[in-house]
Structures are given as structure tokens and as C-alpha cells.
Scaffold this motif. Structure first.
Motif, short mmCIF file in Angstrom:
data_model
loop_
_atom_site.label_atom_id
_atom_site.label_comp_id
_atom_site.label_asym_id
_atom_site.label_seq_id
_atom_site.Cartn_x
_atom_site.Cartn_y
_atom_site.Cartn_z
N SER A 221 0.47 -1.21 0.12
CA SER A 221 0.19 -0.22 -0.13
C SER A 221 1.02 1.16 -0.04
O SER A 221 2.26 1.53 0.54
CB SER A 221 -1.02 -0.15 0.75
N HIS A 222 0.34 2.64 -0.20
CA HIS A 222 1.10 3.53 -0.49
C HIS A 222 0.83 4.45 1.10
O HIS A 222 -0.60 4.33 0.79
CB HIS A 222 0.41 4.84 -1.28
N VAL A 223 2.11 4.66 1.42
CA VAL A 223 1.42 5.57 2.82
C VAL A 223 2.79 7.61 2.18
O VAL A 223 3.40 6.94 1.92
CB VAL A 223 2.64 4.76 3.94
N TYR A 224 1.52 8.21 2.81
CA TYR A 224 1.32 9.75 2.09
C TYR A 224 2.40 9.93 3.77
O TYR A 224 1.50 10.03 4.76
CB TYR A 224 0.42 9.86 1.86
N TRP A 225 3.00 10.90 3.68
CA TRP A 225 3.47 11.62 4.48
C TRP A 225 3.98 13.07 5.27
O TRP A 225 4.15 13.78 3.85
CB TRP A 225 5.19 11.02 4.54
#
Length: 315
Positions: A205-209
Motif C-alpha cells: 500500500s502507499h503511505v503518504y507523509w
């Protein structure tokens, strides 16, 4: 500065008239009007300031999408600066401000999730008290001589090296200051500056910070102490998270007339490319009573054009 033999005042330069119009250039020396540290301007940013304290009468009566009466605040262009902080002053501002840093997501092959370059801050135009100095190295910071060089023919006499220009250009999407949010409740002003840090893949999955910098400022003479924080974090994926806790970053700062402001940074990650954050800080008065201060709502937006991950560790 504090020294074993007592407190000694040392001249650092000559004050200049603050600019009422226009902006300060790269190489401008200054004192921070609130935190008191010495610094130097690296480059200016044009940010959109959403100030809920000065909403126009027309927009105050508008309604939001849910039909509830709400201020619709329009952003006004405001100048901020990326600056270097003099390392000699950091120990003396530690009670009022974390030694600010620009935080980056590490590259995929790095074992650490985050890394930071200390002694970097974002400063509003009105916080700058400009001065000049005859010292060719007036600011002590490991990046000073990498980023700037002395040129007595220029005003100010410190000009950007190619290293600074390259660093700014390469890391622009992660350094860019775009939105600033401000709101005052019960004479406590909260300013929030969010920064997008990038996206990483984790467990398919993509994790945005994002990083966000918060400044709390007491505009009154009454002493108050921050006791609790209450955050609401909404993700475009449809999740709504509530976060409660004591103080901020392990501290419960006291805001007084002598030390009216406290500044800190934190981070948040979402499994969606955008979201919103809002909430309250609970303060305590000397008589033991409490009151809540609104954290202005702000959006978490990812950059549409993802580029190569930042490489602030390599020069």
C-alpha cells in the motif's frame, strides 16, 4: 550568552530598519523577534496565509458544504523565509522552541524512516529584525559556508553558492512552503504550517507523509500552560482518527509575558493522498480553570508531480 563568569553582552552587529514593503534577500542577517536567535536568510517563499482572525464580513456569513455557518477564509500571499539558525543560540531557545529542523523521508535503501537537518526554520516576514555585521562568518552552522560565501561588493555581503541553488532546486517539492493557517482563541494564537514529505510503499500500500510545524503564542499577559491536545485526522480513504494526549512532544509549555511563544514540529502519515486535520489544545489558567483553543483546520495535500525522493544527506 551565559558564561561561567556571568552574563556577558557581546555586540553582534548593527540593526537596520525592518522592511515594510518588499522582501529580504538571500544572505540577510537577522534576529528573530519572538525567539531571539540569530539567523540568516537562505531564500524567500511566497505562501498563502489563511488567517481566520481577519476574515472579511462577507465571507464570515458564508456557509460550508455541510450547511453549518462557518468562516470561509481566503488565502492571502505572505512572505516567509527558509533560514539558518546560529547553533550558539539553540541551547538558549530550547524552552521556547525545538531547535527547528527540516525533516525528509529517507531513501528506500536507508534503514531510517526519517532524517532531519537541524537548525533550519521558516520565518514570517514580520518576525525578522534585520542587522548587518562586519564578521565574514557571522552565523555558526555546519551549512553556512557550504551554502553562502562572503562578497563585500554585495548588499547583503553573503551570496548563495551553487550548492544552495542546487539543494533548493533538487528538493523544492519537499521544501516548498505553500499554506499557513492561523487562528486565535482566548488570546492564544495558533499557527500551523504543513509540509508534504513524500510517499512510500509499505505492505503493498502507499503511505503518504506530512510534517507540520505549530507555533503557540500568548497575546495576553496572563500566564497559561498547555495541558492536552485533541486531534481529529480525516483521510480521503474515509477514515477518521482521534488522537488525545498530554501536552505536545513530551512537553507542557508555559506561555507567559516573558516567554510568550512555543514552537514544535510533528509528523502524520495517511494511506491516502490527501486529508484534513483539526482539533484543540487545552490550556490551564493559574486558578486551575481550563479553556480550549482551536487548531485551525488545514488540508494535507500531496504533490501531484512526484519526483525523485529528496537527498538532503548527500552534497
Amino acid at each position: 550568552r551565559n558564561r561561567p563568569e556571568g552574563k556577558v553582552l557581546e555586540p553582534v552587529g548593527v540593526f537596520e530598519a525592518p522592511k515594510q514593503h518588499g522582501k529580504y534577500e538571500t544572505g540577510q542577517l537577522f534576529l528573530h523577534s519572538v525567539f531571539g536567535y540569530r539567523g540568516i536568510v537562505l531564500f524567500p517563499w511566497q505562501a498563502r496565509l489563511y488567517d481566520r482572525d481577519v476574515a472579511s464580513p462577507v465571507t464570515e456569513k458564508s456557509e460550508n458544504a455541510t450547511g453549518h455557518g462557518s468562516k470561509e477564509v481566503k488565502g492571502k500571499t505572505h512572505t516567509y523565509y527558509q533560514v539558518l539558525i546560529d547553533a550558539r543560540d539553540c541551547p538558549h531557545i530550547s524552552q521556547r522552541s525545538q531547535t527547528e529542523a527540516v525533516t525528509f523521508l529517507a531513501n528506500h535503501d536507508d534503514s531510517r524512516a526519517l532524517y532531519a537537518i537541524p537548525g533550519l526554520d521558516y520565518v514570517s516576514h514580520e518576525d525578522i529584525l534585520p542587522y548587518s555585521s562586519t564578521d565574514q562568518v557571522p552565523i555558526q552552522h555546519e551549512l553556512f559556508e557550504r551554502f553562502l560565501m562572503y562578497d563585500q561588493t554585495k548588499v547583503p555581503p553573503f551570496v548563495a553558492r551553487d550548492t544552495l541553488c542546487a539543494w533548493q532546486e533538487k528538493n523544492h517539492p519537499w521544501l516548498e512552503l505553500s499554506d499557513v493557517h492561523r487562528e486565535t482563541t482566548e488570546n492564544i494564537r495558533v499557527t500551523v504550517i504543513p509540509f508534504y514529505m513524500g510517499m512510500r510503499e509499505a505492505q503493498n500500500s502507499h503511505v503518504y507523509w506530512w510534517r507540520y510545524c505549530i507555533r503557540l503564542e500568548n497575546l495576553d499577559s496572563e500566564v497559561v500552560q498547555l495541558r492536552e491536545r485533541h486531534w481529529r485526522i480525516f483521510s480521503l480513504s474515509g477514515t477518521l482518527e482521534t488522537v488525545r494526549g498530554r501536552g505536545v512532544v513530551g512537553r507542557e509549555p508555559v506561555l507567559s509575558k516573558e516567554q510568550p511563544a512555543f514552537q514544535y514540529s510533528s509528523h502524520v502519515s495517511l494511506q491516502a493522498s490527501s486529508g484534513h486535520m483539526w482539533g484543540t489544545f487545552r490550556f490551564e489558567r493559574p486558578d486551575g480553570s481550563h479553556f480550549d483553543v482551536r487548531i485551525p483546520p488545514f488540508s494535507l495535500e500531496s504533490n501531484k508531480d512526484e519526483k525523485t525522493p529528496p537527498s538532503g544527506l548527500h552534497w
